[in-house]
Write a protein that holds these residues in place. Sequence first.
Motif, PDB file in Angstrom:
ATOM      1  N   GLY A  46       0.821  -1.209   0.000  1.00  0.00           N
ATOM      2  CA  GLY A  46       0.000   0.000   0.000  1.00  0.00           C
ATOM      3  C   GLY A  46       0.855   1.260   0.000  1.00  0.00           C
ATOM      4  O   GLY A  46       0.564   2.215  -0.730  1.00  0.00           O
ATOM      5  N   ASN A  47       1.910   1.275   0.800  1.00  0.00           N
ATOM      6  CA  ASN A  47       2.818   2.424   0.819  1.00  0.00           C
ATOM      7  C   ASN A  47       3.450   2.637  -0.543  1.00  0.00           C
ATOM      8  O   ASN A  47       3.574   3.765  -1.025  1.00  0.00           O
ATOM      9  N   VAL A  94       2.305   1.723  -3.520  1.00  0.00           N
ATOM     10  CA  VAL A  94       1.296   2.225  -4.455  1.00  0.00           C
ATOM     11  C   VAL A  94       1.059   3.713  -4.215  1.00  0.00           C
ATOM     12  O   VAL A  94       0.998   4.507  -5.161  1.00  0.00           O
ATOM     13  N   ASP A  95       0.942   4.116  -2.957  1.00  0.00           N
ATOM     14  CA  ASP A  95       0.751   5.537  -2.637  1.00  0.00           C
ATOM     15  C   ASP A  95       1.908   6.383  -3.157  1.00  0.00           C
ATOM     16  O   ASP A  95       1.689   7.445  -3.752  1.00  0.00           O
ATOM     17  N   VAL A  96       3.117   5.942  -2.927  1.00  0.00           N
ATOM     18  CA  VAL A  96       4.308   6.698  -3.349  1.00  0.00           C
ATOM     19  C   VAL A  96       4.354   6.802  -4.867  1.00  0.00           C
ATOM     20  O   VAL A  96       4.607   7.869  -5.421  1.00  0.00           O
ATOM     21  N   VAL A  97       4.100   5.713  -5.552  1.00  0.00           N
ATOM     22  CA  VAL A  97       4.131   5.719  -7.025  1.00  0.00           C
ATOM     23  C   VAL A  97       3.048   6.637  -7.571  1.00  0.00           C
ATOM     24  O   VAL A  97       3.317   7.436  -8.482  1.00  0.00           O
ATOM     25  N   GLU A  98       1.854   6.557  -7.027  1.00  0.00           N
ATOM     26  CA  GLU A  98       0.762   7.399  -7.522  1.00  0.00           C
ATOM     27  C   GLU A  98       1.050   8.871  -7.280  1.00  0.00           C
ATOM     28  O   GLU A  98       0.701   9.710  -8.109  1.00  0.00           O
ATOM     29  N   ARG A  99       1.689   9.214  -6.175  1.00  0.00           N
ATOM     30  CA  ARG A  99       2.025  10.620  -5.906  1.00  0.00           C
ATOM     31  C   ARG A  99       3.107  11.124  -6.829  1.00  0.00           C
ATOM     32  O   ARG A  99       3.226  12.328  -7.049  1.00  0.00           O
ATOM     33  N   ASN A 100       3.888  10.234  -7.398  1.00  0.00           N
ATOM     34  CA  ASN A 100       5.013  10.642  -8.240  1.00  0.00           C
ATOM     35  C   ASN A 100       4.743  10.435  -9.725  1.00  0.00           C
ATOM     36  O   ASN A 100       5.666  10.540 -10.530  1.00  0.00           O
ATOM     37  N   GLU A 101       3.512  10.148 -10.097  1.00  0.00           N
ATOM     38  CA  GLU A 101       3.184   9.988 -11.529  1.00  0.00           C
ATOM     39  C   GLU A 101       2.957  11.309 -12.182  1.00  0.00           C
ATOM     40  O   GLU A 101       2.563  12.266 -11.640  1.00  0.00           O
TER      41      GLU A 101
END
Length: 97
Positions: free
Chosen positions: A87-88, A90-97
Amino acid sequence: MELNTDKDFDTYVESYKKLPLIEKKKIIEKEFKEIIGTFDGLINRYNVSPKLLFNREILDLNKENFTEDDFAEAVFVYIYAIKELIGNYVDVVERNE
């Protein structure tokens, strides 16, 4: 989801099945630690230090004669910690897209 078979993997599983139970448990714990390390590394690529959930139940595996309950409880903690790391990530990747 498509299920696939692989001859090499099947051979690997057959060799695992022949091990004593204590060795199987050690391999399981090692695999959990590798998965955690992988996600830790992936999250660190984004200059984020992940928060790894921890519970003392994992420490029970350091005892010489841990019980089946100890093992099951540690596995439960490892699984939950891995789910949190996913989950962490996925959150990090989505914030950096």
